[in-house]
Scaffold this motif. Structure first.
Motif, PDB file in Angstrom:
ATOM      1  N   ASN A  98       0.786  -7.596 -18.347  1.00 26.23           N
ATOM      2  CA  ASN A  98       1.681  -7.157 -17.330  1.00 26.23           C
ATOM      3  C   ASN A  98       0.662  -6.666 -16.121  1.00 26.23           C
ATOM      4  O   ASN A  98       1.757  -6.068 -15.178  1.00 26.23           O
TER       5      ASN A  98
ATOM      6  N   THR B  43       0.457  -1.451 -15.205  1.00 27.18           N
ATOM      7  CA  THR B  43       0.411  -2.122 -13.904  1.00 27.18           C
ATOM      8  C   THR B  43      -0.419  -2.380 -13.113  1.00 27.18           C
ATOM      9  O   THR B  43      -0.983  -1.077 -12.766  1.00 27.18           O
TER      10      THR B  43
ATOM     11  N   TYR C  29       8.328  -1.838 -22.434  1.00 26.89           N
ATOM     12  CA  TYR C  29       7.411  -3.213 -22.816  1.00 26.89           C
ATOM     13  C   TYR C  29       8.239  -4.499 -22.376  1.00 26.89           C
ATOM     14  O   TYR C  29       9.230  -4.036 -22.181  1.00 26.89           O
TER      15      TYR C  29
END
Length: 288
Positions: free
Chosen positions: A248, A208, A173
Motif C-alpha cells: 500500500n 498510505t 484494504y
C-alpha cells in the motif's frame, strides 16, 4: 463490566471499548459506513447491534433508536447502550439495574458509557480526551479517549480485553470494504496499551504514504534500494514489499521513507514491530 465510546468523524464511524471480559470486541461494537455505530454492554443484548444499525439506516435519530430498542426489551434494566448516527448528538442509556458505578454522557457526534467502573471520573476523562483532540486522526482520537478512561480507573474489576472498530466508505484494504480498522486484544494484562501497539502496526503496514514525504527513487538512492532488495533475495522492490505487506505504500518512481526504513532495517516484520513497540512505550512516557 465495560467502558466504551461510539463516535462519528466526517463519514467515519467507530467504537473503542475495554473491559474485564474475554474478547470484548466480539460482543460490544457494531459499525456500518453510512449509518452509524452501536455499543451494547452490561448484560449485552446482541440483537441491539443489527437492530440499531437498521434503525439508523432508515434515518431514525440515535435517541429515538435507543428509546425503541430498550422499550421492547424486558431486561432493559440490565442493559447499557450507546449509539451515534449520521448527524447530531449521540445517545446513551444505562439501565437502573446496571452495577455501580454505571452511567454515560453524550454530545455532538459521540456517546460515552461504562458500568462497574471505579467512578464517574472514567466517563469524564474519556469525554475530555475526545473533545480535546478534534484535529487528531479518528482512530487515534478514539484510542486516546479509551486510554484516558483506562488511566482514570476503568473497570474496577481489572483489565482483560479491548477493541477498536472503525468503518468509512471504501476505507478497507484495497478499497474492497468499508472496514478501516478492526483491531482486537482478547486477553492481555494491558489491553489498551496492546491495542495502541496494534494500531501502530496497522498504520505502518496499511497506511498510505504522505505525498510530501516521498523521495525520488533515482541516482544513489535507487542504487541503494536495488542493492538492498537484491540482498534480501528479491528481483524487485515490488516483490519484496508484497511479501512484507507494504504494498500500500508503493508509489511508482518514488519511495516512502517508511518503506526505505524497513528495507534498511533488514525486514519490515521485525522492524515494524520494534518501531510499534517503541512508539507505544514513548507515548506511555509522554513522548511524541
Amino acid at each position: 463490566m465495560t467502558f466504551s465510546i461510539v463516535a462519528r468523524s466526517g463519514s467515519a464511524f467507530g467504537v473503542a471499548v475495554a473491559s474485564k471480559f474475554l474478547a470484548v470486541g466480539a460482543v460490544v461494537p457494531a459499525v456500518a459506513a453510512g449509518a452509524g455505530a452501536v455499543a451494547t454492554q452490561a448484560a449485552a443484548n446482541l440483537r441491539y447491534r443489527p437492530q440499531g444499525l437498521a434503525l439508523l439506516r432508515t434515518g431514525v435519530q440515535p435517541a429515538d433508536a435507543v428509546a425503541g430498542l430498550v422499550a421492547a426489551d424486558p431486561d432493559r434494566g440490565h442493559r447499557q447502550l450507546g449509539i451515534v448516527g449520521r448527524e447530531g448528538p449521540g445517545a446513551t442509556y444505562t439501565g437502573e439495574e446496571c452495577m455501580d458505578w454505571a452511567g454515560g454522557t453524550a454530545g455532538d457526534g459521540y456517546a460515552v458509557q461504562g458500568n462497574i467502573l471505579t467512578g464517574p471520573e472514567v466517563i469524564d476523562a474519556m469525554e475530555a480526551a475526545w473533545l480535546s483532540s478534534p484535529e487528531a486522526p479518528f482512530e487515534r482520537r478514539l484510542l486516546a479517549a479509551l486510554a484516558a478512561g483506562d488511566g482514570a480507573g476503568g473497570d474496577r474489576r481489572g483489565r482483560q480485553s479491548a477493541a477498536l472498530y472503525v468503518a468509512s466508505p471504501g476505507a478497507g484494504y484495497g478499497g474492497g470494504s468499508d472496514v478501516a480498522c478492526d483491531l482486537r486484544v482478547d486477553d492481555h494484562p494491558d489491553p489498551v496499551g496492546e491495542l495502541g501497539r496494534l494500531l501502530d502496526v496497522h498504520e505502518l503496514l496499511f497506511g498510505t504514504p504522505d505525498p510530501e514525504a516521498l523521495l525520488e527513487l533515482s541516482g544513489e538512492l535507487e542504487d541503494e534500494v536495488r542493492g538492498l532488495v537484491a540482498a534480501r533475495g528479491y528481483a524487485s522492490l515490488d516483490l519484496w514489499a508484497g511479501v512484507e505487506n507494504l504494498e500500500n505504500r508503493l508509489v511508482p518512481g518514488k519511495i516512502d521513507p517508511v518503506v526505505l526504513a524497513q528495507l534498511r532495517d533488514g525486514g519490515a516484520h521485525d522492524g515494524i514491530h520494534d518501531r510499534a513497540r517503541d512508539g507505544a512505550r514513548d507515548r506511555a512516557h509522554g513522548g511524541a
